[in-house]
Design a protein around this motif. Sequence first.
Motif, PDB file in Angstrom:
ATOM      1  N   ALA A 142      48.627  37.482  49.035  1.00 25.82           N
ATOM      2  CA  ALA A 142      48.933  38.849  48.619  1.00 25.82           C
ATOM      3  C   ALA A 142      50.198  38.897  47.776  1.00 25.82           C
ATOM      4  N   GLU A 143      51.230  38.156  48.197  1.00 25.06           N
ATOM      5  CA  GLU A 143      52.499  38.173  47.448  1.00 25.06           C
ATOM      6  C   GLU A 143      52.350  37.549  46.060  1.00 25.06           C
ATOM      7  N   ASP A 144      51.364  36.663  45.896  1.00 25.94           N
ATOM      8  CA  ASP A 144      51.125  36.057  44.585  1.00 25.94           C
ATOM      9  C   ASP A 144      50.667  37.103  43.572  1.00 25.94           C
ATOM     10  N   GLY A 165      42.053  51.048  44.957  1.00 26.53           N
ATOM     11  CA  GLY A 165      41.192  51.943  45.719  1.00 26.53           C
ATOM     12  C   GLY A 165      40.050  51.277  46.446  1.00 26.53           C
ATOM     13  N   ILE A 166      39.713  50.048  46.081  1.00 25.78           N
ATOM     14  CA  ILE A 166      38.582  49.377  46.724  1.00 25.78           C
ATOM     15  C   ILE A 166      39.058  48.746  48.041  1.00 25.78           C
ATOM     16  N   ASN A 167      39.272  49.590  49.035  1.00 30.18           N
ATOM     17  CA  ASN A 167      39.694  49.091  50.349  1.00 30.18           C
ATOM     18  C   ASN A 167      38.465  48.849  51.221  1.00 30.18           C
ATOM     19  N   ARG A 168      38.712  48.539  52.477  1.00 32.66           N
ATOM     20  CA  ARG A 168      37.601  48.163  53.344  1.00 32.66           C
ATOM     21  C   ARG A 168      36.648  49.342  53.590  1.00 32.66           C
ATOM     22  N   ARG A 169      37.171  50.557  53.595  1.00 22.14           N
ATOM     23  CA  ARG A 169      36.308  51.737  53.768  1.00 22.14           C
ATOM     24  C   ARG A 169      35.318  51.845  52.614  1.00 22.14           C
ATOM     25  N   ALA A 193      35.540  39.698  46.214  1.00 22.35           N
ATOM     26  CA  ALA A 193      35.306  38.317  46.643  1.00 22.35           C
ATOM     27  C   ALA A 193      36.473  37.815  47.503  1.00 22.35           C
ATOM     28  N   TRP A 194      37.708  38.106  47.071  1.00 24.79           N
ATOM     29  CA  TRP A 194      38.893  37.675  47.821  1.00 24.79           C
ATOM     30  C   TRP A 194      38.910  38.302  49.208  1.00 24.79           C
ATOM     31  N   MET A 195      38.601  39.598  49.280  1.00 25.04           N
ATOM     32  CA  MET A 195      38.584  40.296  50.568  1.00 25.04           C
ATOM     33  C   MET A 195      37.516  39.724  51.494  1.00 25.04           C
ATOM     34  N   GLU A 196      36.342  39.460  50.937  1.00 25.03           N
ATOM     35  CA  GLU A 196      35.254  38.952  51.766  1.00 25.03           C
ATOM     36  C   GLU A 196      35.521  37.521  52.231  1.00 25.03           C
ATOM     37  N   MET A 197      36.097  36.701  51.354  1.00 23.53           N
ATOM     38  CA  MET A 197      36.347  35.297  51.718  1.00 23.53           C
ATOM     39  C   MET A 197      37.504  35.141  52.695  1.00 23.53           C
ATOM     40  N   THR A 198      38.507  36.007  52.562  1.00 15.99           N
ATOM     41  CA  THR A 198      39.690  35.880  53.427  1.00 15.99           C
ATOM     42  C   THR A 198      39.629  36.767  54.653  1.00 15.99           C
ATOM     43  N   GLY A 199      38.798  37.811  54.600  1.00 17.98           N
ATOM     44  CA  GLY A 199      38.756  38.768  55.702  1.00 17.98           C
ATOM     45  C   GLY A 199      39.911  39.755  55.689  1.00 17.98           C
ATOM     46  N   ASN A 200      40.693  39.771  54.613  1.00 18.77           N
ATOM     47  CA  ASN A 200      41.879  40.622  54.531  1.00 18.77           C
ATOM     48  C   ASN A 200      41.590  41.922  53.785  1.00 18.77           C
ATOM     49  N   GLU A 201      42.505  42.884  53.931  1.00 22.49           N
ATOM     50  CA  GLU A 201      42.448  44.128  53.177  1.00 22.49           C
ATOM     51  C   GLU A 201      42.844  43.854  51.726  1.00 22.49           C
ATOM     52  N   GLU A 206      46.984  47.414  50.486  1.00 24.28           N
ATOM     53  CA  GLU A 206      47.849  47.143  51.639  1.00 24.28           C
ATOM     54  C   GLU A 206      49.329  47.159  51.255  1.00 24.28           C
ATOM     55  N   HIS A 207      49.645  46.671  50.057  1.00 24.49           N
ATOM     56  CA  HIS A 207      51.039  46.576  49.608  1.00 24.49           C
ATOM     57  C   HIS A 207      51.311  47.536  48.443  1.00 24.49           C
ATOM     58  N   PHE A 208      50.666  48.705  48.486  1.00 18.04           N
ATOM     59  CA  PHE A 208      50.769  49.641  47.367  1.00 18.04           C
ATOM     60  C   PHE A 208      52.204  50.103  47.136  1.00 18.04           C
TER      61      PHE A 208
END
Length: 436
Positions: A142-144, A165-169, A193-201, A206-208
Motif C-alpha cells: 500500500a505504501e508503494d 471508490g472501488i472498495n470491497r463493498r 486484481a491486487w485486492m483479490e490476490m492479497t485479500g486487502n482493501e 484505505e489510505h485516502f
Amino acid sequence: MMYHTQMEAAKAGVITEAMEIVAKKERMEPEKLRELVAKGWVAIPANINHKSLSPEGIGTGMRTKINVNLGISGDCKDYDAEMEKVKMSIRYGAEAIMDLSNYGKTNTFRKKLIEMSPAMIGTVPMYDAIGYLEKDLLEIKAEDFLKVVEAHAKEGVDFMTIHAGINRRCVEALKRDKRTMNIVSRGGSLLFAWMEMTGNENPFYEHFDEVLDILYKYDVTVSLGDALRPGCIDDSSDAGQISELIELGALTKRAWDRNVQVMIEGPGHMAINEIAANMQLEKRICHNAPFYVLGPVVTDIFPGYDHITAAIGGAIAASSGADFLCYVTPAEHLRLPDVNDVREGIMATKIAAHAADIAKGIPGAREQDDLMAQARHKLDWEEMFKIAADGEKARRYFESVPPQDRHSCSMCGKMCAVRTTNMILEGKKVTFCSEK
C-alpha cells in the motif's frame, strides 16, 4: 498567510492569480468564481510546480473543457511521436493532456511535458506503479502506491485519477450483479486484481487521507476515477457503477474538508436515453462536483468511428451537466492512436463541447458562430477560413475542387442559394444561360 490550494484560498476569501486568469477567460466576475471554487463546484487544477500552466476552470458556469490522452506503451515507445501529439493537442486548443504512459521510466517524458505545456497535465499513478517501482503487482505494498502519487505530484502533475471508490463493498456489488464486460478500466482492473490476490482493501480507499495529504501539499486536484464504468451499453447504470458513484460522493466531501479540489469521472459506454439522467445523478450524489466523462460512447458496433459515437454522447452529456470531456479517437478499442487519429479525436470532441456550450448559454459561446454566419452571408471565403475551428482543413477542401466563380463553391456553383438571394435583395437579375 500562505494557502496551499486554490480551494483553501477561496474559502478564506482570497482571489488567487489563477482565479483572475480563469475569470477573464470565462467572462465571469472573479468574486463569483471564487465562490464556486470555495464550494467545490469549480476546480482549477494548478500544481504549484507546473510553471508553464495557463490555468483553466472546470465546472459550473465554465466552458466545457476537453482532455487528450497520450503516452508510451510497450508496443509503441516512440517518445518523439508522442511529443508531436502533444504539440498538436496544444495547437488545436486542448485544455488538458493526460500522460497515460505505462512502459519503462515514464518520468523523462512527463517532466518534459510539464515543462513545456500550458495545458493541464493529468496522470493515473496506478498505471505507472509497476514500471516506477520495478515490482510485480503482487509484490507492491500500500505504501508503494503512495510513493508513486508523491512522485507525480512533485513533478508538477495538475490532476490525478485515483481509483479510490472501488472498495470491497463495490466489488461485492459487481460480483452480485454480473456484467457482460466486467471491469474495463485499466487502473480499476489492476486494483481489483491486487485486492483479490492479497485479500486487502483498496489501498487508495484505505489510505485516502494520506493521499489527500500529498495532493494538498502540491495543490493537485483529485480526479476520482470510475473503476466500474460501463464498457458496453449493456452494462450501463448497473449496481457496480452506481455503488461506486455513491462511494465517490462520500470521498468528495472528505477531500473538500481537506481543501483538496475534486473532479468525478464517469461513463463510459451508455445508450443515449440514459445519459441525461446519469449526469443529474452524479451532480446530486457527488454534491455538484465537476464531472469528467469519457464519451459516453453511445453504440458498440462502430470501431474505427468511435470519435463520432463518443462525440454524440459527449454533446448530450455536456449539455446535460458534464463539465469536462475526454476525447476518443478513431483508434479507440483498436490500437494506440497516431497523429491523425489524435487530430480527429480532438476536433470531434471540440465539436461536442462547443455545441453543448451553445446549448447551455455559456457567455460568448455563440460569437464565432454568428461571425461565421455573417461571413457566409457575404460569401467571404477568406473570412470563413479565419473563423473556422480548423481553417486549414476547410481551405484544403474548398481549393481541392476550385469553383469557376469564387463567389460560390463547386457544389452549387452559380446556383448557390446565398448568391441568388443576395442578388435578388440587391435588386439584380439572376440569369444562368447568358452568364459567362
